[in-house]
Enzyme design. Structure first.
Site, PDB file in Angstrom:
ATOM      1  N   SER A 247       0.831  -1.219   0.000  1.00 53.81           N
ATOM      2  CA  SER A 247       0.000   0.000   0.000  1.00 53.81           C
ATOM      3  C   SER A 247       0.858   1.258   0.000  1.00 53.81           C
ATOM      4  O   SER A 247       0.543   2.233  -0.701  1.00 53.81           O
ATOM      5  CB  SER A 247      -0.968   0.007   1.183  1.00 53.81           C
ATOM      6  OG  SER A 247      -0.309  -0.316   2.378  1.00 53.81           O
TER       7      SER A 247
ATOM      8  N   HIS B 244      -2.037  -8.872   2.438  1.00 56.46           N
ATOM      9  CA  HIS B 244      -1.678  -7.595   3.087  1.00 56.46           C
ATOM     10  C   HIS B 244      -2.770  -7.285   4.120  1.00 56.46           C
ATOM     11  O   HIS B 244      -2.970  -8.059   5.059  1.00 56.46           O
ATOM     12  CB  HIS B 244      -1.538  -6.533   1.984  1.00 56.46           C
ATOM     13  CG  HIS B 244      -0.861  -5.252   2.378  1.00 56.46           C
ATOM     14  ND1 HIS B 244      -0.137  -5.099   3.521  1.00 56.46           N
ATOM     15  CD2 HIS B 244      -0.815  -4.032   1.755  1.00 56.46           C
ATOM     16  CE1 HIS B 244       0.331  -3.857   3.585  1.00 56.46           C
ATOM     17  NE2 HIS B 244      -0.075  -3.196   2.522  1.00 56.46           N
TER      18      HIS B 244
ATOM     19  N   HIS C 228       5.865 -12.943   7.774  1.00 63.57           N
ATOM     20  CA  HIS C 228       5.980 -11.548   7.338  1.00 63.57           C
ATOM     21  C   HIS C 228       7.075 -11.445   6.280  1.00 63.57           C
ATOM     22  O   HIS C 228       8.047 -12.195   6.316  1.00 63.57           O
ATOM     23  CB  HIS C 228       6.314 -10.633   8.529  1.00 63.57           C
ATOM     24  CG  HIS C 228       5.981  -9.211   8.253  1.00 63.57           C
ATOM     25  ND1 HIS C 228       6.860  -8.346   7.649  1.00 63.57           N
ATOM     26  CD2 HIS C 228       4.839  -8.501   8.464  1.00 63.57           C
ATOM     27  CE1 HIS C 228       6.277  -7.164   7.522  1.00 63.57           C
ATOM     28  NE2 HIS C 228       5.058  -7.227   7.994  1.00 63.57           N
TER      29      HIS C 228
ATOM     30  N   ARG D 176       3.754  -5.134  17.344  1.00 63.53           N
ATOM     31  CA  ARG D 176       2.357  -4.668  17.339  1.00 63.53           C
ATOM     32  C   ARG D 176       1.437  -5.791  17.831  1.00 63.53           C
ATOM     33  O   ARG D 176       0.439  -5.543  18.503  1.00 63.53           O
ATOM     34  CB  ARG D 176       1.959  -4.214  15.928  1.00 63.53           C
ATOM     35  CG  ARG D 176       2.812  -3.053  15.418  1.00 63.53           C
ATOM     36  CD  ARG D 176       2.571  -2.773  13.944  1.00 63.53           C
ATOM     37  NE  ARG D 176       2.874  -3.920  13.113  1.00 63.53           N
ATOM     38  CZ  ARG D 176       2.583  -4.021  11.825  1.00 63.53           C
ATOM     39  NH1 ARG D 176       1.970  -3.020  11.212  1.00 63.53           N
ATOM     40  NH2 ARG D 176       2.902  -5.094  11.136  1.00 63.53           N
TER      41      ARG D 176
ATOM     42  N   ASP E  29      -1.779  -8.899  12.510  1.00 62.59           N
ATOM     43  CA  ASP E  29      -3.150  -9.349  12.266  1.00 62.59           C
ATOM     44  C   ASP E  29      -3.564 -10.550  13.109  1.00 62.59           C
ATOM     45  O   ASP E  29      -4.748 -10.883  13.175  1.00 62.59           O
ATOM     46  CB  ASP E  29      -3.315  -9.695  10.779  1.00 62.59           C
ATOM     47  CG  ASP E  29      -3.098  -8.488   9.892  1.00 62.59           C
ATOM     48  OD1 ASP E  29      -3.495  -7.388  10.311  1.00 62.59           O
ATOM     49  OD2 ASP E  29      -2.515  -8.641   8.807  1.00 62.59           O
TER      50      ASP E  29
HETATM   51  N1  HAX Z   1       1.457 -20.290   6.743  1.00 59.71           N
HETATM   52  C1  HAX Z   1       1.897 -21.211   5.873  1.00 59.71           C
HETATM   53  N2  HAX Z   1       2.883 -21.000   4.985  1.00 59.71           N
HETATM   54  C2  HAX Z   1       3.491 -19.809   5.021  1.00 59.71           C
HETATM   55  C3  HAX Z   1       3.121 -18.813   5.941  1.00 59.71           C
HETATM   56  C4  HAX Z   1       2.059 -19.087   6.821  1.00 59.71           C
HETATM   57  N3  HAX Z   1       1.584 -18.181   7.683  1.00 59.71           N
HETATM   58  N4  HAX Z   1       3.907 -17.729   5.740  1.00 59.71           N
HETATM   59  C5  HAX Z   1       4.742 -18.048   4.726  1.00 59.71           C
HETATM   60  N5  HAX Z   1       4.482 -19.306   4.293  1.00 59.71           N
HETATM   61  C6  HAX Z   1       5.082 -19.988   3.137  1.00 59.71           C
HETATM   62  C7  HAX Z   1       4.797 -19.153   1.891  1.00 59.71           C
HETATM   63  O1  HAX Z   1       3.491 -19.383   1.387  1.00 59.71           O
HETATM   64  C8  HAX Z   1       5.887 -19.632   0.958  1.00 59.71           C
HETATM   65  O2  HAX Z   1       5.490 -20.872   0.432  1.00 59.71           O
HETATM   66  P1  HAX Z   1       5.851 -21.286  -1.105  1.00 59.71           P
HETATM   67  O3  HAX Z   1       7.336 -21.318  -1.128  1.00 59.71           O
HETATM   68  O4  HAX Z   1       5.196 -22.606  -1.258  1.00 59.71           O
HETATM   69  O5  HAX Z   1       5.273 -20.206  -1.970  1.00 59.71           O
HETATM   70  C9  HAX Z   1       7.044 -19.848   1.924  1.00 59.71           C
HETATM   71  O6  HAX Z   1       6.464 -19.998   3.237  1.00 59.71           O
HETATM   72  C10 HAX Z   1       8.038 -18.702   1.962  1.00 59.71           C
HETATM   73  O7  HAX Z   1       7.350 -17.499   2.224  1.00 59.71           O
HETATM   74  P2  HAX Z   1       8.067 -16.294   2.979  1.00 59.71           P
HETATM   75  O8  HAX Z   1       9.204 -15.824   2.132  1.00 59.71           O
HETATM   76  O9  HAX Z   1       8.355 -16.663   4.379  1.00 59.71           O
HETATM   77  O10 HAX Z   1       6.900 -15.202   3.049  1.00 59.71           O
HETATM   78  P3  HAX Z   1       6.571 -14.090   1.984  1.00 59.71           P
HETATM   79  O11 HAX Z   1       7.472 -12.936   2.233  1.00 59.71           O
HETATM   80  O12 HAX Z   1       6.509 -14.639   0.597  1.00 59.71           O
HETATM   81  O13 HAX Z   1       5.082 -13.708   2.407  1.00 59.71           O
HETATM   82  C11 HAX Z   1       3.325 -13.278   3.919  1.00 59.71           C
HETATM   83  C12 HAX Z   1       4.794 -13.040   3.608  1.00 59.71           C
HETATM   84  C13 HAX Z   1       2.914 -12.347   5.050  1.00 59.71           C
HETATM   85  C14 HAX Z   1       2.468 -12.932   2.680  1.00 59.71           C
HETATM   86  C15 HAX Z   1       3.130 -14.752   4.311  1.00 59.71           C
HETATM   87  O14 HAX Z   1       3.858 -15.025   5.477  1.00 59.71           O
HETATM   88  C16 HAX Z   1       1.669 -15.147   4.510  1.00 59.71           C
HETATM   89  O15 HAX Z   1       0.996 -15.480   3.533  1.00 59.71           O
HETATM   90  N6  HAX Z   1       1.152 -15.104   5.790  1.00 59.71           N
HETATM   91  C17 HAX Z   1      -0.220 -15.382   6.073  1.00 59.71           C
HETATM   92  C18 HAX Z   1      -1.070 -14.205   5.675  1.00 59.71           C
HETATM   93  C19 HAX Z   1      -0.840 -13.014   6.592  1.00 59.71           C
HETATM   94  O16 HAX Z   1      -0.811 -13.140   7.806  1.00 59.71           O
HETATM   95  N7  HAX Z   1      -0.685 -11.804   5.993  1.00 59.71           N
HETATM   96  C20 HAX Z   1      -0.534 -10.561   6.771  1.00 59.71           C
HETATM   97  C21 HAX Z   1       0.860 -10.003   6.779  1.00 59.71           C
HETATM   98  C22 HAX Z   1       0.950  -8.745   7.566  1.00 59.71           C
HETATM   99  C23 HAX Z   1       0.585  -7.574   6.728  1.00 59.71           C
HETATM  100  O17 HAX Z   1       1.224  -7.183   5.771  1.00 59.71           O
HETATM  101  N8  HAX Z   1      -0.498  -6.947   7.020  1.00 59.71           N
HETATM  102  O18 HAX Z   1      -0.882  -5.931   6.270  1.00 59.71           O
END
Ligand code: HAX
Length: 426
Positions: A234, A264, A310, A319, A365
């Site tokens: 964002s 996000h 994250h 947070r 979150d």
């Molecule tokens: N559960 C299961 N698997 C997860 C995970 C979780 N909570 N977090 C990361 N992974 C997996 C990813 O899906 C990825 O898998 P693939 O290799 O199969 O694609 C792998 O671990 C590596 O990911 P990463 O490098 O650790 O994480 P990213 O930087 O790609 O993504 C995310 C970060 C926040 C998007 C991710 O951790 C996620 O999807 N979390 C769950 C959703 C969530 O809580 N989002 C809110 C984030 C906070 C925010 O920005 N708020 O606005």
């Protein structure tokens, strides 16, 4: 009224511009980041590509606003945080009151926005209502009018400031109206000039709050979500759109469309939905073993555990810690909050064992929804709107500063797959 902050900015911007100019002049060719093929395909993670002074997120510290860790700011008002984000200082009592009075004087929601929202299908997602409402208010943009009438480049930030303050003042009224309309809560509640920005928002939602705890939670929520440096979806989107000299309405609305994504801002909605579903699937408060099995099955089915992981952090998000402290002191026996705590004990181990997530710890979150739910804000489709109202503080501060610094239009270079293949060979 509301001019002390603007005057303060006018007094600090020239030196900041000079500093940036001389850094570029003397060290412009110094290399500060490299890009690997991993990063090219991995969302540019870690590539240092823009300057953002409002806040920084250390992988082992979490959010630090102008040098102050977020856990040291949890007793502040969101208005104070906005002042801090912009200037690097907390306001004194006079500057705070001046800012608050300025916001109160700007808090009228135009009738055309209300009419437009009323024309949307009744079950439109609240984020669509919010972003459309903000975009519609572009009609009132001071920045666009100033640009079209030939305002000097060096003065454009002043009009960005005016637009941002109008958005910040109006957005709680808009967001509260959306809540009441979308969830059939009755007529609009008008702003109360005796209340601070966040308490006023809580009041306009119309949820019973006899002991003032929802207002307290709202202040905390608005402080914790206000900013998260410059590279998240964002913030980066807002910055990019603003760099084309699009005004704050275009820029912020664009950024919030990114916040509406499940990876996000929408994650807070998904997180509470996940916990409530788990509770309902079991039909009782689950045991630790039941929580563990439930999460493992979710992972095995190829889904992510909401609220964990994250892109930048590698520790428990401070947070989340702030919400945990609030929950422990105010709602320790709440059934949903107890599951939040169980997950905190159980999920990191599961993610570590799975070995994929780089960060197995809870993000912001993971906890916020349980508190909102307890105090009667149970419509979790609305949660990203709350996040947005808060994040507008940071997006605005970043936009005003970028314009104050005459930031250049964003234009990174893309490459083709063939180009990448040639790099591999050479
Ligand atoms: N559960 C299961 N698997 C997860 C995970 C979780 N909570 N977090 C990361 N992974 C997996 C990813 O899906 C990825 O898998 P693939 O290799 O199969 O694609 C792998 O671990 C590596 O990911 P990463 O490098 O650790 O994480 P990213 O930087 O790609 O993504 C995310 C970060 C926040 C998007 C991710 O951790 C996620 O999807 N979390 C769950 C959703 C969530 O809580 N989002 C809110 C984030 C906070 C925010 O920005 N708020 O606005």
């Amino acid at each position: 009224m509301g001019n002390l902050l603007k005057n303060k900015l006018a007094s600090i911007l020239p030196a900041l511009r000079e500093e940036a100019k001389s850094i570029v002049k003397e060290h412009g060719k110094k290399n500060i980041s490299e890009v690997t093929i991993d990063q090219l395909y991995g969302g540019m993670r870690g590539v240092k590509g823009l300057v953002c002074d409002t806040s920084e997120v250390g992988l082992d510290t979490g959010l630090v606003i102008r040098g102050i860790p977020i856990l040291e700011l949890t007793d502040k008002l969101p208005e104070e945080i906005f002042y801090l984000l912009l200037t690097g200082e907390l306001p004194d009592a006079e500057a705070l009151k001046d800012l608050q009075d300025g916001l109160k004087s700007r808090a009228q929601l135009p009738q055309y926005v209300i009419d437009m929202l009323n024309a949307l299908p009744a079950d439109t997602h609240p984020m669509v209502m919010l972003n459309t409402g903000i975009l519609a208010m572009e009609y009132d943009s001071e920045f666009r009018k100033a640009y079209n009438t030939g305002a000097a480049k060096a003065n454009l930030w002043e009009f960005m400031y005016e637009d941002c303050l109008n958005i910040i003042a109006r957005v709680p009224v808009l967001a509260a109206y959306i809540y009441r309309k979308r969830f059939n809560k009755g007529d609009m509640i008008q702003p109360d000039k005796n209340l601070d920005w966040a308490a006023n928002y809580a009041k306009m939602l119309g949820i019973q709050d006899d002991n003032g705890k929802l207002a307290d939670l709202m202040r905390l929520y608005m402080v914790l979500h206000a900013d998260h440096e410059g590279g998240n979806v964002s913030a980066f989107t807002t910055y990019t759109v603003g760099s084309a000299l699009s005004d704050a309405y275009y820029s912020i609305s664009a950024g919030l469309n990114g916040l509406a994504g499940p990876l996000h801002g929408l994650a807070n909605q998904e997180c509470l939905a996940f916990i409530v579903k788990m509770r309902n699937d079991f039909g009782h408060s689950p045991t630790d073993d039941e929580v563990r099995d439930y999460c493992q099955k979710l992972l095995d089915s190829g889904r992510v555990i909401p609220g964990y992981g994250h892109a930048v952090l590698r520790v428990t998000d401070p947070r989340f810690t702030a919400f945990l402290e609030f929950g422990n002191s105010c709602i320790p026996d709440d059934e949903i909050f107890k599951i939040v705590k169980q997950l905190f004990e159980i999920v990191p181990d599961i993610l570590i064992k799975q070995g994929k997530a780089k960060d197995p710890w809870p993000n912001v979150d993971a906890g916020s929804g349980s508190m909102l739910y307890h105090y009667g804000l149970v419509e979790y489709e609305y949660y990203t709107v709350l996040f947005s109202v808060s994040r507008i503080l940071g997006l605005s501060a970043q936009l005003i500063l970028a314009r104050g610094m005459n930031a250049s239009i964003v234009r990174p270079k893309s490459v083709t797959t063939n180009w990448v293949k040639k790099q591999i060979v050479s």
